[in-house]
Every structure is written in C-alpha cells, then in structure tokens.
Design a protein around this motif. Structure first.
Motif, PDB file in Angstrom:
ATOM      1  N   CYS A 161      13.680  14.129  -4.738  1.00  0.00           N
ATOM      2  CA  CYS A 161      14.802  13.382  -5.333  1.00  0.00           C
ATOM      3  C   CYS A 161      15.081  12.115  -4.528  1.00  0.00           C
ATOM      4  O   CYS A 161      15.419  11.070  -5.093  1.00  0.00           O
ATOM      5  N   ILE A 162      14.912  12.217  -3.201  1.00  0.00           N
ATOM      6  CA  ILE A 162      15.098  11.016  -2.367  1.00  0.00           C
ATOM      7  C   ILE A 162      13.959  10.020  -2.664  1.00  0.00           C
ATOM      8  O   ILE A 162      14.203   8.817  -2.797  1.00  0.00           O
ATOM      9  N   ALA A 163      12.738  10.538  -2.825  1.00  0.00           N
ATOM     10  CA  ALA A 163      11.608   9.649  -3.166  1.00  0.00           C
ATOM     11  C   ALA A 163      11.861   8.967  -4.511  1.00  0.00           C
ATOM     12  O   ALA A 163      11.593   7.769  -4.681  1.00  0.00           O
ATOM     13  N   LYS A 211       4.280  -0.634 -16.144  1.00  0.00           N
ATOM     14  CA  LYS A 211       3.352   0.202 -16.923  1.00  0.00           C
ATOM     15  C   LYS A 211       1.983   0.307 -16.264  1.00  0.00           C
ATOM     16  O   LYS A 211       1.252   1.259 -16.504  1.00  0.00           O
ATOM     17  N   ASP A 212       1.647  -0.713 -15.470  1.00  0.00           N
ATOM     18  CA  ASP A 212       0.322  -0.758 -14.870  1.00  0.00           C
ATOM     19  C   ASP A 212       0.071   0.485 -14.000  1.00  0.00           C
ATOM     20  O   ASP A 212       0.846   0.786 -13.081  1.00  0.00           O
ATOM     21  N   LYS A 213      -1.036   1.191 -14.318  1.00  0.00           N
ATOM     22  CA  LYS A 213      -1.303   2.480 -13.640  1.00  0.00           C
ATOM     23  C   LYS A 213      -1.447   2.343 -12.134  1.00  0.00           C
ATOM     24  O   LYS A 213      -0.972   3.187 -11.372  1.00  0.00           O
ATOM     25  N   HIS A 214      -2.147   1.253 -11.710  1.00  0.00           N
ATOM     26  CA  HIS A 214      -2.374   1.082 -10.266  1.00  0.00           C
ATOM     27  C   HIS A 214      -1.056   0.815  -9.551  1.00  0.00           C
ATOM     28  O   HIS A 214      -0.797   1.358  -8.483  1.00  0.00           O
ATOM     29  N   GLU A 215      -0.237  -0.033 -10.203  1.00  0.00           N
ATOM     30  CA  GLU A 215       1.057  -0.350  -9.573  1.00  0.00           C
ATOM     31  C   GLU A 215       1.925   0.910  -9.483  1.00  0.00           C
ATOM     32  O   GLU A 215       2.541   1.189  -8.453  1.00  0.00           O
ATOM     33  N   LEU A 216       1.941   1.686 -10.582  1.00  0.00           N
ATOM     34  CA  LEU A 216       2.722   2.931 -10.563  1.00  0.00           C
ATOM     35  C   LEU A 216       2.223   3.838  -9.441  1.00  0.00           C
ATOM     36  O   LEU A 216       3.010   4.388  -8.678  1.00  0.00           O
ATOM     37  N   ALA A 217       0.878   3.941  -9.333  1.00  0.00           N
ATOM     38  CA  ALA A 217       0.293   4.866  -8.342  1.00  0.00           C
ATOM     39  C   ALA A 217       0.691   4.461  -6.933  1.00  0.00           C
ATOM     40  O   ALA A 217       1.103   5.302  -6.125  1.00  0.00           O
ATOM     41  N   TRP A 218       0.582   3.154  -6.603  1.00  0.00           N
ATOM     42  CA  TRP A 218       0.906   2.797  -5.206  1.00  0.00           C
ATOM     43  C   TRP A 218       2.387   2.856  -4.940  1.00  0.00           C
ATOM     44  O   TRP A 218       2.813   3.215  -3.847  1.00  0.00           O
ATOM     45  N   ARG A 219       3.196   2.549  -5.950  1.00  0.00           N
ATOM     46  CA  ARG A 219       4.650   2.630  -5.724  1.00  0.00           C
ATOM     47  C   ARG A 219       5.088   4.098  -5.543  1.00  0.00           C
ATOM     48  O   ARG A 219       5.962   4.397  -4.727  1.00  0.00           O
ATOM     49  N   VAL A 220       4.496   4.995  -6.324  1.00  0.00           N
ATOM     50  CA  VAL A 220       4.825   6.427  -6.181  1.00  0.00           C
ATOM     51  C   VAL A 220       4.405   6.905  -4.792  1.00  0.00           C
ATOM     52  O   VAL A 220       5.167   7.579  -4.095  1.00  0.00           O
ATOM     53  N   GLN A 221       3.195   6.507  -4.391  1.00  0.00           N
ATOM     54  CA  GLN A 221       2.720   6.932  -3.056  1.00  0.00           C
ATOM     55  C   GLN A 221       3.650   6.409  -1.958  1.00  0.00           C
ATOM     56  O   GLN A 221       4.024   7.149  -1.035  1.00  0.00           O
ATOM     57  N   MET A 222       4.027   5.131  -2.079  1.00  0.00           N
ATOM     58  CA  MET A 222       4.890   4.537  -1.054  1.00  0.00           C
ATOM     59  C   MET A 222       6.227   5.290  -0.947  1.00  0.00           C
ATOM     60  O   MET A 222       6.705   5.588   0.144  1.00  0.00           O
TER      61      MET A 222
END
Ligand SMILES: Nc1ncnc2c1ncn2[C@@H]1O[C@H](COP(=O)(O)OP(=O)(O)OP(=O)(O)O)[C@@H](O)[C@H]1O
Length: 251
Positions: free
Chosen positions: A157-159, A115-126
């Motif tokens: 979709c691959i991401a 749920k953590d916004k920062h974690e979501l943001a970096w995981r999405v970017q990665m």
C-alpha cells in the motif's frame, strides 16, 4: 530554516453539532516525520483526514478555519484528485485491491494516463524498491496481492502511494495490525522515506513516536495541547496533561 508544508489556522471540525477539533493552529515541517498522538477519540484521525480533504466524504462533516498546503488554501483547490495524489493516505488496515501485486502499484499510474508497458514496469519496480518490498515480490508480480502477509500488504500500500510520486504521506496507525517484525520494517521504511517526503503519522504507540518521529503533535479532547520536537517534548513537556500522557497516566 525549515520549510513549512502545512499551515493550519484556527481549524475547528464538527460532525453535525459535535465539535471534535477546536481552534487548531500549527505549522508542519517538510521532509520530517510528524507523529500525531493523544488519547482515543481526541480527533487525531479527523485532523489527518482534514489535511487531504478526505472528511468531505462524511456528509455530517463541517470545518471552519484554513489549511494551507505550501501557501495555498486547500479549500480553493479545484482538482481534489490531483491534490490527493500529492498528499496521499495510507490506512490503518492494509487495503490491497483485489488484483495482482503489479496491478496494485500500477493502478494510480494508469489513472494518471501512463500506458507504456516499459514505463509502467520501471515505475512499479522503483516504487516497490522504495517501499523495501521489491526483493520479496519481484518473482511473483502477477500473483494476487491478497496472498502477501499483512506487513507485506502494508508495504505494498505504501508502494502504491509512492508510485504516484506524492509529496506528503499521511498514515493512520499503519502498524497497528502488524506484528513487531513487520512493524520494525515499516518504521525503518518511514525513516528512509522522510529524506524525500513529508511523513505525518497517527500513532497510539509512544515508543513508535520516540523511535521515528522528529515532531509530535499532542491532542487532547479536540485541542492541540502541545507541539514540538520529539526529543524536547519528551524531556520537557510544557503542559501537565502532556506529561501525564507521556508517563502513561492517561491514554
Ligand atoms: N464520521 C463520523 N461521524 C460522526 N462522528 C465521528 C465520525 N468520525 C469520528 N467521529 C467522532 O469524532 C471524534 C474524534 O474521532 P477521531 O476518529 O478523529 O479520533 P481519534 O483520536 O483518531 O480516535 P482513535 O484514537 O480512537 O482512533 C470522536 O468522538 C468520534 O466518535
């Protein structure tokens, strides 16, 4: 020695009484690209879907034999959703969810309880970086995913698949709806992913299999006729039927 990710033993598959796979025995090597090939209707997709138990959604489907994923019989796995996170599927037609680019990639992460916004943001970017899409979308993450081109949607979709940190990526003709430029991008992407992931791809394109695969599984009428390293199989097919397929006489 190469590590084996899947061991398939005496796999037979049926839709009602129609047998579509017969006594398939094969070992699939980890962190390589394996191409599944063969004429239309020979059972390629059924085989791929057996590997992550997706066929269970077809009421008429039955199978006998066993499939081991890193030594474990996959039929004994209780948490199938967790298993499908490790062995994930990318489909023929890009199927972005009707939501933003960011939310598409974050979808599985949120399901995993992140749920953590920062974690979501970096995981999405990665994940977007790994899928070679970040530079193209970093300024429009809030835009609807359906506004992307077909090739970009497939990389999205691959991401989405990569975000949940799978071990195996199954792809069912992922470039058949794409133009040559988008296809080339996906092929380069798959080659780079195979350093970290096992990639198993159904393809109708011999040239694609030659360009990217390390191994080929050749199916004909539900039987695995031949399996081997791509370079060897192409030069020295062991069966006449494989030779005919490779030379375009059947297909
Ligand atoms: N859900 C289903 N219900 C009944 N029969 C099915 C189902 N899915 C596939 N089949 C049949 O099983 C056989 C194998 O189909 P499958 O899709 O695995 O082959 P394929 O090699 O992937 O074909 P293609 O290259 O045309 O996609 C075919 O005869 C097909 O008609």
């Amino acid at each position: 020695m190469s590590n084996i990710v899947f061991e398939v033993k005496d796999l037979c598959a049926y839709y009602d009484d129609h047998r579509v796979l017969s006594n398939v025995n094969v070992k699939i090597v980890e962190k390589k690209i394996t191409a599944i090939m063969g004429p239309s209707g020979c059972g390629k997709t059924t085989f791929l879907r057996c590997l992550n138990r997706l066929n269970e959604f077809s009421p008429s489907f039955k199978m006998t034999g066993k499939i081991f994923f890193k030594g474990q019989d996959i039929q004994t796995i209780k948490n199938v959703n967790e298993y499908r996170r490790k062995v994930t599927m990318v489909f023929q037609k890009p199927n972005p969810f009707p939501m933003s680019i960011f939310d598409n990639v974050a979808y599985g992460l949120r399901l995993m309880g992140i749920k953590d916004k920062h974690e979501l943001a970096w995981r999405v970017q990665m994940a977007l970086e790994k899928a070679a899409l970040w530079d193209e979308v970093k300024d429009k993450l809030k835009k609807p995913a359906v506004q992307l081109s077909g090739g970009q949607q497939q990389r999205l979709c691959i991401a989405r698949a990569l975000a949940i940190e799978p071990e195996v990526i199954l792809l069912d003709e992922p470039t058949s709806a794409l133009d040559p430029v988008a296809t080339a991008k996906i092929e380069r992407l798959l080659e780079s992913l195979s350093e970290q992931y096992t990639v198993i791809i159904v393809t109708h394109s011999m040239s694609q299999a030659l360009r990217i695969s390390d191994y080929i599984l050749f199916f004909y009428q539900g039987r695995l006729i031949e399996y081997g390293e791509t370079s060897e199989m192409v030069k020295f097919p062991q069966h006449e039927i494989t030779r005919q397929f490779l030379t375009g006489k059947i297909g």
